[in-house]
Enzyme design. Structure first.
Site, PDB file in Angstrom:
ATOM      1  N   PRO A 105      38.397  45.073  28.372  1.00  0.00           N
ATOM      2  CA  PRO A 105      37.285  45.543  29.212  1.00  0.00           C
ATOM      3  C   PRO A 105      36.506  44.360  29.758  1.00  0.00           C
ATOM      4  O   PRO A 105      36.188  43.419  29.025  1.00  0.00           O
ATOM      5  CB  PRO A 105      36.431  46.367  28.241  1.00  0.00           C
ATOM      6  CG  PRO A 105      36.754  45.800  26.887  1.00  0.00           C
ATOM      7  CD  PRO A 105      38.195  45.392  26.951  1.00  0.00           C
TER       8      PRO A 105
ATOM      9  N   THR B 106      33.223  43.483  32.497  1.00  0.00           N
ATOM     10  CA  THR B 106      32.169  43.875  33.416  1.00  0.00           C
ATOM     11  C   THR B 106      32.402  43.232  34.781  1.00  0.00           C
ATOM     12  O   THR B 106      32.605  42.025  34.874  1.00  0.00           O
ATOM     13  CB  THR B 106      30.800  43.451  32.865  1.00  0.00           C
ATOM     14  OG1 THR B 106      30.577  44.123  31.627  1.00  0.00           O
ATOM     15  CG2 THR B 106      29.684  43.802  33.828  1.00  0.00           C
TER      16      THR B 106
ATOM     17  N   GLN C 187      35.861  52.426  28.243  1.00  0.00           N
ATOM     18  CA  GLN C 187      34.958  51.836  27.269  1.00  0.00           C
ATOM     19  C   GLN C 187      33.559  52.399  27.468  1.00  0.00           C
ATOM     20  O   GLN C 187      33.009  52.361  28.578  1.00  0.00           O
ATOM     21  CB  GLN C 187      34.897  50.315  27.377  1.00  0.00           C
ATOM     22  CG  GLN C 187      34.112  49.722  26.195  1.00  0.00           C
ATOM     23  CD  GLN C 187      33.798  48.259  26.349  1.00  0.00           C
ATOM     24  OE1 GLN C 187      33.024  47.875  27.215  1.00  0.00           O
ATOM     25  NE2 GLN C 187      34.381  47.428  25.500  1.00  0.00           N
TER      26      GLN C 187
ATOM     27  N   TYR D 134      25.480  44.866  21.975  1.00  0.00           N
ATOM     28  CA  TYR D 134      25.014  46.145  22.510  1.00  0.00           C
ATOM     29  C   TYR D 134      24.612  47.073  21.358  1.00  0.00           C
ATOM     30  O   TYR D 134      24.601  46.673  20.207  1.00  0.00           O
ATOM     31  CB  TYR D 134      26.080  46.735  23.431  1.00  0.00           C
ATOM     32  CG  TYR D 134      26.295  45.905  24.679  1.00  0.00           C
ATOM     33  CD1 TYR D 134      25.340  45.892  25.696  1.00  0.00           C
ATOM     34  CD2 TYR D 134      27.414  45.092  24.824  1.00  0.00           C
ATOM     35  CE1 TYR D 134      25.513  45.102  26.835  1.00  0.00           C
ATOM     36  CE2 TYR D 134      27.597  44.304  25.953  1.00  0.00           C
ATOM     37  CZ  TYR D 134      26.641  44.310  26.959  1.00  0.00           C
ATOM     38  OH  TYR D 134      26.809  43.525  28.072  1.00  0.00           O
TER      39      TYR D 134
ATOM     40  N   ARG E  34      35.610  48.537  19.497  1.00  0.00           N
ATOM     41  CA  ARG E  34      35.646  47.087  19.690  1.00  0.00           C
ATOM     42  C   ARG E  34      34.532  46.428  18.896  1.00  0.00           C
ATOM     43  O   ARG E  34      33.390  46.905  18.900  1.00  0.00           O
ATOM     44  CB  ARG E  34      35.497  46.729  21.174  1.00  0.00           C
ATOM     45  CG  ARG E  34      35.915  45.283  21.472  1.00  0.00           C
ATOM     46  CD  ARG E  34      35.810  44.945  22.939  1.00  0.00           C
ATOM     47  NE  ARG E  34      36.740  43.872  23.300  1.00  0.00           N
ATOM     48  CZ  ARG E  34      36.503  42.954  24.212  1.00  0.00           C
ATOM     49  NH1 ARG E  34      35.377  42.959  24.895  1.00  0.00           N
ATOM     50  NH2 ARG E  34      37.398  42.025  24.483  1.00  0.00           N
TER      51      ARG E  34
ATOM     52  N   GLY F 135      41.637  39.034  28.965  1.00  0.00           N
ATOM     53  CA  GLY F 135      40.550  39.359  29.862  1.00  0.00           C
ATOM     54  C   GLY F 135      40.660  38.645  31.187  1.00  0.00           C
ATOM     55  O   GLY F 135      41.266  39.120  32.136  1.00  0.00           O
TER      56      GLY F 135
END
Length: 357
Positions: free
Chosen positions: A21, A23, A96, A175, A222, A310
């Protein structure tokens, strides 16, 4: 072995390469994915598994600006052609779910962020007008904790409706879920704070509720053990992640996806204790080191089942082929990672013999 097929629950993956994943901040202000997102993900569908960029499960859970959401019917409809494009190209894709918790700002989403404790993260967050200092979050009551668990459940259900094959809970990189795990951001004195067993309670309850709603074989998690991103500081990662895995193993989740942020002994402990499929990302968040084929092979030898890449997936849409055939890799232009638009998004080409001339 990296290019062999793999049985992940009820899903047969074409290979063991996972697109991590990432951003990309290309959604609209109301959380709709970019018009080019179908092309972006379809171009990379040769990965055994794609994990989407983080989707906000609620408006309050939005972290950075221009993050796609999964909390409105319009979001579901917007993602349907994207997941269909991946499937039409032979791929598998999980959504995600990324709840920012204290990593957010009222100027970004119009709401005060919430967190495990009323402790602001040190540092700043990106906004279109510049950098903003993190604010102190509203401490979540036990009733609000139950409400946010339901937020994850509803977002997971919407994700399946949108055509995703499953969901990944974002418990890494500072997060909300990691904010409950880390004792520098969680100083609660109730059943969600204090001991490691208490601090893993929130993520365990989220994973349990989401599994009950969509099936545990469609739920991954994750983690970034010991990671410092977004002002995390876990004082005893070995104790914490041993407790987490003990709590999660009975759930039979689809996978655990771990970043190489832990000390070697903690990473080995996780590999030994985890009973399900293990995805390892050999690169560290914020580092200049990209995940390499050699690092992937080493991780598999040490017990990983799948390897996530990534940044190389940004600039090499045909990364699986390039790794398998030992073709030159294109280095991504990092200046375009978060700039919006199609440049640096869907304009990277597949490998051509002309590149070798």
């Amino acid at each position: 072995m990296l290019f062999d097929s793999y049985q992940l629950g009820n899903l047969r993956l074409a290979n063991r390469v996972v697109m991590a994943p990432m951003t990309r901040v290309r959604a609209t202000s109301d959380g709709l994915p970019s018009a080019s997102a179908a092309d972006y993900y379809a171009q990379r569908a040769s990965a055994g598994l794609i994990v989407s960029e983080g989707l906000s499960p609620s408006r309050q859970g939005q972290s950075e600006p221009n993050i796609p959401g999964m909390y409105r019917d319009e979001h579901v409809q917007a993602w349907k052609p994207i997941t269909a494009a991946v499937h039409d190209n032979g791929g598998t894709v999980f959504a995600q779910l990324m709840h920012g918790g204290r990593i957010g700002h009222p100027e970004i989403n119009g709401m005060q962020p919430i967190g495990a404790s009323a402790i602001a993260a040190q540092g700043t967050i990106f906004n279109s007008g510049g950098r903003l200092a993190f604010v102190t979050p509203i401490v979540m009551t036990t009733e609000q904790i139950r409400e946010e668990i339901d937020v994850f459940v509803k977002a997971a259900e919407r994700s399946i409706e949108a055509g995703f094959d499953g969901v990944e809970l974002h418990g890494a990189n500072g997060y909300l879920i990691q904010q409950f795990l880390s004792d520098n951001s969680n100083q609660r004195t109730d059943e969600y704070g204090g001991s490691a067993e208490n601090r893993v309670r929130f993520v365990t309850e989220v994973a349990t509720a989401v599994s009950n709603a969509i099936g545990s074989d469609r739920v991954g998690l994750r983690i970034s053990p010991g990671g410092r991103f977004h002002d995390m500081n876990e004082s005893d990662p070995a104790e914490l992640y041993a407790a987490l895995i003990d709590a999660l193993n009975p759930l039979d989740l689809a996978y655990l996806h771990t970043l190489e942020t832990a000390a070697p002994d903690v990473a080995e402990l996780i590999r030994q204790k985890w009973s399900g499929p293990l995805i390892v990302n050999p690169a560290t968040v914020g580092s200049t080191r990209y995940a390499s084929l050699d690092a992937a092979k080493d991780s598999i030898e040490r017990g990983a089942d799948l390897i996530s890449f990534g940044r190389y997936f940004i600039s090499n849409p045909d990364l699986v082929r390039r790794l398998r055939d030992d073709l030159e890799l294109t280095v991504p232009d990092e200046s375009t990672f978060y700039t919006g638009g199609d440049r640096g998004y869907i304009d990277y080409a597949e490998w051509s013999p002309l590149e070798a001339v």
